[in-house]
Design an enzyme around this catalytic site. Structure first.
Site, mmCIF file in Angstrom:
data_model
loop_
_atom_site.group_PDB
_atom_site.id
_atom_site.type_symbol
_atom_site.label_atom_id
_atom_site.label_comp_id
_atom_site.label_asym_id
_atom_site.label_seq_id
_atom_site.Cartn_x
_atom_site.Cartn_y
_atom_site.Cartn_z
ATOM 1 C CB SER A 45 -12.207 26.168 -14.287
ATOM 2 O OG SER A 45 -13.179 26.810 -15.087
ATOM 3 C CD GLU A 48 -2.957 34.300 -11.065
ATOM 4 O OE1 GLU A 48 -2.867 33.711 -9.985
ATOM 5 O OE2 GLU A 48 -4.030 34.771 -11.501
ATOM 6 C CB SER A 85 -2.360 31.464 -2.369
ATOM 7 O OG SER A 85 -3.003 30.589 -3.264
ATOM 8 C CD GLU A 125 -14.287 23.106 -17.330
ATOM 9 O OE1 GLU A 125 -14.231 21.872 -17.397
ATOM 10 O OE2 GLU A 125 -13.629 23.767 -16.493
ATOM 11 C CD GLN A 145 -5.226 36.828 -7.457
ATOM 12 O OE1 GLN A 145 -4.106 37.088 -7.849
ATOM 13 N NE2 GLN A 145 -6.007 35.978 -8.100
ATOM 14 N N GLY A 146 -7.551 38.556 -3.168
ATOM 15 C CA GLY A 146 -8.943 38.329 -2.780
ATOM 16 C C GLY A 146 -9.870 38.360 -3.977
ATOM 17 C CE1 TYR A 147 -8.372 40.207 -7.918
ATOM 18 C CE2 TYR A 147 -8.061 38.809 -9.831
ATOM 19 C CZ TYR A 147 -7.897 40.019 -9.196
ATOM 20 O OH TYR A 147 -7.261 41.038 -9.853
ATOM 21 C CB SER A 148 -11.828 32.445 -5.737
ATOM 22 O OG SER A 148 -11.089 32.262 -6.926
#
Length: 407
Positions: free
Chosen positions: A386, A257, A173, A388, A134-137
């Site tokens: 997160s 997810e 990951s 938050e 998964q290419g998100y962050s």
């Protein structure tokens, strides 16, 4: 939902239990319980073979929407999917390596992809042959998904229309093992926040265009990675949804997810809790420390509460039917799992800081399961969004509070 097991469900359970008993032999039996968060390095080759074994048995992609095609998987109701997860955990089978493709990519393609995309990618996932990441962050975005800066420029050439991708992703990951990556990238130059984003399917085998660098964690393992895209290519036909519609596609995936798929995760949590409870009883820690004993009981009760929450929000076809439910689920399990890691250390006392007696400087020691649990769970309230960010989402979508202005 009214969660119960019918005679048909129990028949399905018997089939699953029999199949697992017959297949979990040899190398597969030796890899029982290995892998999972913080331990992805364990028996990785055997576990990839096991993924293909699951595919041949039709146990990957249970309940996928048959209206979009048949991909070699079994028909199963939502309840039967839970039955399979329970039997899988009860059998002590190796941790899965195809979770991202099966539980994140596949439902996303079924909901937002084309028939051609489903036909190309889902059979390979169902056979256990292609792994996904998964290419998100990104380094400067963190949990703020709308702040991604990786760009994708559309161009035409002899091979047809395609996207050229440039940027960096982090905390990816299993990128070092994956065959494909779904990437959220900015396709509209100068666009801001949620606008101008697109969801692309990118092959990882592009030497010189994609570089994967494992990130060594304090637990000693390296299942997370940095991924650098230097003009990496993706076919225009591998754009999921419309160009600029990536935010809607990406957030729908995150709902899955953080939502019902946590039921499977909670089965692993229960096994970890049993290990901590067993140690507390064996070493007398629960008898010596009444506060610790109360916290262990509370951990058991909270895990039961998480399960009920997941089952309650499982009634619809999509967990997003209950506003804020995915974010509530993430808040619940992230904090709970982190506290469990702390309890594991407290139960063991000073011995938790010790390594094996045969350690030498030339042969660094391996952490044991509870030491890895404590160190890895430091990240539970950060990755996947997160705490938050989750509270902001609950405030906006469940409570209807105004969104905080970005400056």
């Amino acid at each position: 939902m009214d969660f119960g097991f019918t005679p048909q469900d129990e028949e399905f359970r018997a089939q699953a239990r029999t199949w697992l008993a017959e297949r979990l032999t040899g190398d597969y039996a030796a890899a029982a319980g290995q892998g999972g968060p913080g331990s992805e390095h364990q028996a990785s080759t055997v576990r990839r073979r096991w993924e293909r074994e699951l595919g041949r048995g039709g146990w990957i992609g249970l309940g996928w929407d048959r209206a979009r095609g048949t991909f070699g998987n079994r028909h199963a109701t939502v309840v039967q999917q839970v039955v399979w997860a329970e039997e899988y955990a009860r059998a002590g089978a190796p941790a899965r390596v195809g979770h991202i493709g099966e539980n994140l990519l596949a439902p996303t393609l079924l909901a937002h992809g084309t028939d051609e995309q489903c036909a190309r990618f889902l059979p390979a996932v169902a056979r256990g042959e292609e792994l996904w990441c998964q290419g998100y962050s990104e380094p400067d975005a963190g949990s703020d998904l709308a702040a991604v800066r990786t760009s994708a420029v559309r161009e035409s050439g002899p091979a047809g229309s395609r996207y050229r991708i440039t940027g960096q992703k982090i905390w990816t990951s299993l990128a070092h093992e994956a065959d494909w990556c779904f990437v959220l990238a900015r396709t509209e130059p100068g666009s801001h926040r949620r606008r101008g984003l697109s969801f692309l399917l990118v092959p990882m085998d592009q030497p010189g265009r994609i570089e994967v660098r494992p990130i060594r964690q304090m637990s000693g393992t390296a299942e997370f990675n940095e991924v650098f895209f230097d003009g990496a290519l993706a076919k225009a036909g591998h754009l999921v949804g419309a160009e600029g519609d990536g935010w809607r596609v990406a957030t729908a995936l995150l709902a899955r997810e953080r939502g019902a798929s946590t039921l499977v995760q909670q089965i692993g949590f229960a096994a970890e809790l049993d290990q901590v409870l067993g140690l507390a009883l064996a070493e007398g820690a629960a008898d010596r420390d009444p506060v610790l004993r109360e916290e262990l009981v509370r951990a058991w009760a909270e895990l039961r509460t998480m399960r009920r929450h997941a089952l309650r929000t499982l009634g619809g076809a999509d967990s997003t039917a209950v506003p804020g439910a995915p974010s509530v689920a993430k808040l619940l399990w992230g904090g709970w799992h982190q506290r469990l890691g702390e309890l594991a250390v407290r139960v063991r006392g000073a011995a938790a800081a010790l390594g094996p007696r045969d350690w030498t400087p030339r042969r660094p020691y391996e952490l044991d399961a509870l030491q890895r649990l404590f160190l890895f769970t430091r990240a539970d309230t950060l990755y996947g969004g997160s705490d938050e960010i989750q509270r902001d989402l609950i405030a906006q979508h469940a409570l209807g509070l105004p969104r905080e202005a970005h400056t």
